[in-house]
Design a protein around this motif. Sequence first.
Motif, mmCIF file in Angstrom:
data_model
loop_
_atom_site.group_PDB
_atom_site.id
_atom_site.type_symbol
_atom_site.label_atom_id
_atom_site.label_comp_id
_atom_site.label_asym_id
_atom_site.label_seq_id
_atom_site.Cartn_x
_atom_site.Cartn_y
_atom_site.Cartn_z
ATOM 1 N N ARG A 19 12.679 -14.652 -2.035
ATOM 2 C CA ARG A 19 11.523 -14.424 -2.923
ATOM 3 C C ARG A 19 10.213 -14.723 -2.193
ATOM 4 N N ASP A 20 10.118 -14.200 -0.978
ATOM 5 C CA ASP A 20 8.931 -14.423 -0.155
ATOM 6 C C ASP A 20 8.106 -13.129 -0.144
ATOM 7 N N LEU A 21 7.117 -13.058 -1.026
ATOM 8 C CA LEU A 21 6.366 -11.809 -1.194
ATOM 9 C C LEU A 21 5.578 -11.427 0.051
ATOM 10 N N LEU A 22 5.016 -12.411 0.715
ATOM 11 C CA LEU A 22 4.229 -12.126 1.912
ATOM 12 C C LEU A 22 5.101 -11.470 2.990
ATOM 13 N N ALA A 23 6.274 -12.052 3.195
ATOM 14 C CA ALA A 23 7.189 -11.511 4.213
ATOM 15 C C ALA A 23 7.704 -10.139 3.793
ATOM 16 N N LEU A 24 8.037 -9.989 2.513
ATOM 17 C CA LEU A 24 8.537 -8.694 2.035
ATOM 18 C C LEU A 24 7.431 -7.638 2.141
ATOM 19 N N GLY A 49 -7.609 -12.694 -2.303
ATOM 20 C CA GLY A 49 -6.634 -13.607 -2.901
ATOM 21 C C GLY A 49 -5.784 -13.024 -4.011
ATOM 22 N N GLU A 50 -5.752 -11.675 -4.120
ATOM 23 C CA GLU A 50 -4.935 -11.009 -5.159
ATOM 24 C C GLU A 50 -3.861 -10.208 -4.428
ATOM 25 N N PRO A 51 -2.679 -10.804 -4.142
ATOM 26 C CA PRO A 51 -1.753 -10.128 -3.228
ATOM 27 C C PRO A 51 -0.972 -8.965 -3.825
ATOM 28 N N GLY A 52 -1.149 -7.810 -3.190
ATOM 29 C CA GLY A 52 -0.377 -6.608 -3.496
ATOM 30 C C GLY A 52 -0.112 -5.901 -2.182
ATOM 31 N N PHE A 53 0.972 -5.119 -2.125
ATOM 32 C CA PHE A 53 1.360 -4.447 -0.881
ATOM 33 C C PHE A 53 1.651 -2.990 -1.194
ATOM 34 N N VAL A 54 1.165 -2.079 -0.332
ATOM 35 C CA VAL A 54 1.262 -0.659 -0.661
ATOM 36 C C VAL A 54 2.473 0.008 -0.016
ATOM 37 N N THR A 55 2.940 1.027 -0.706
ATOM 38 C CA THR A 55 3.881 1.958 -0.110
ATOM 39 C C THR A 55 3.575 3.349 -0.679
ATOM 40 N N ILE A 56 3.882 4.369 0.138
ATOM 41 C CA ILE A 56 3.577 5.754 -0.254
ATOM 42 C C ILE A 56 4.789 6.601 0.119
ATOM 43 N N ASP A 57 5.228 7.463 -0.810
ATOM 44 C CA ASP A 57 6.366 8.329 -0.506
ATOM 45 C C ASP A 57 5.879 9.682 0.010
ATOM 46 N N ALA A 58 6.706 10.712 -0.139
ATOM 47 C CA ALA A 58 6.329 12.031 0.355
ATOM 48 C C ALA A 58 5.426 12.694 -0.680
ATOM 49 N N ARG A 73 0.492 -10.875 -11.585
ATOM 50 C CA ARG A 73 -0.764 -10.358 -11.020
ATOM 51 C C ARG A 73 -0.953 -8.881 -11.348
ATOM 52 N N ALA A 74 0.029 -8.271 -12.006
ATOM 53 C CA ALA A 74 0.025 -6.815 -12.161
ATOM 54 C C ALA A 74 -1.192 -6.322 -12.947
ATOM 55 N N GLU A 75 -1.557 -7.026 -14.004
ATOM 56 C CA GLU A 75 -2.643 -6.540 -14.854
ATOM 57 C C GLU A 75 -3.978 -6.579 -14.107
ATOM 58 N N ALA A 76 -4.216 -7.666 -13.386
ATOM 59 C CA ALA A 76 -5.478 -7.778 -12.641
ATOM 60 C C ALA A 76 -5.573 -6.675 -11.581
ATOM 61 N N LEU A 77 -4.469 -6.422 -10.897
ATOM 62 C CA LEU A 77 -4.481 -5.366 -9.881
ATOM 63 C C LEU A 77 -4.592 -3.982 -10.522
ATOM 64 N N ARG A 78 -3.933 -3.818 -11.659
ATOM 65 C CA ARG A 78 -4.000 -2.524 -12.357
ATOM 66 C C ARG A 78 -5.447 -2.182 -12.708
ATOM 67 N N GLU A 79 -6.177 -3.201 -13.207
ATOM 68 C CA GLU A 79 -7.575 -2.963 -13.577
ATOM 69 C C GLU A 79 -8.414 -2.577 -12.369
#
Length: 335
Positions: free
Chosen positions: A230-235, A278-287, A299-305
Amino acid sequence: MKPVRATACSNIALVKYWGKRTGVPAELNLPAVGSLSMTLDALRTETELCPASADAFWLDGQLVADEQATKVWRHLDRMWSAAGGKGSRPRAEVRSVNHFPTAAGLASSASGFAALTMAAAGAFEADLSAQALSSLARQGSGSAARSIFGGFVRLDRGEAADGSDCRARPIAGADHWPLALLVVQTTAGRKPLGSTSGMEQCRETSPYYPAWVGTSEADLDAAESALLARDLLALGRVVEHSCFKMHACMMATDPPILYWNPTTVAAVQAVWQARAEGEPGFVTIDAGPHVKVLCERARAEALRERLAAVPGVRDVLVATPGPDATVGPLPEASA
Ligand code: DP6
């Protein structure tokens, strides 16, 4: 043949599948690299399968008769032989609905083929393990192999020529870790180039393709460890590295493949800006041009906004880890 209804959720690859194995039967659709995904509760396909006098495929209420339908019939034939069916496959009506909060460009072959696999197994009364169902789903579409299972799933590439060790396995359940995935929609259109052709073009013309394939296994191991810890930074680091390596490989094809639009880049930069603040989120993009952001559910709501405020962003939906694919009898009213 029994009338049934199946449900499967889509999934997001945190470590990407991109490329097919060569020197093995194309029909097996074996991946050149393994992948690791999170099944998404908010992106769900429901598929009904009923006996009929002629084959008919309805997708989101529209009758489909193009190569998409051909793929459906080919998959039903495959399921019929896997079920030990004798003679020709019974004709069927397939009604598939994508229950995606916003339809544009998000419909996925992963949930579609996973739901079709479950439906066919139920309708043909096939006695198959989840593992076998996953392998069959993979033959419809590689990413569908992962959607048979809920939570977090690893699909091993395998080495065997018959594909027998290319297996999807759940590595953690949906309740392992309260993560969220934001789906940031950057356009309404469909993607211009399908994954299957994009992958082949990469293999044939991208000088980066061998490096992409050669570095994938290390990403998978790192992602699996980070997920279990459960290490978000590493993941998150692996998630972004896998994504950008895949896109770099695509951009280096001849002619180049670029799935992004200006809003794609703006959304990526907004995520990185948020992270710096200080609001950690990590991106991924498909085809395609949409941006997916992995973060903790809290943190989802703050990032969503933040992301909804990026110019050009059409919508942001929030998904969380979803359940296994299922099949059951069709309720009386629909049969
Ligand atoms: C970028 O599963 O759609 O989404 O096996 O040819 O049907 P086929 O490809 P598909 O490819 C998915 C590619 C991806 C990454 C991923 O989901 O792993």
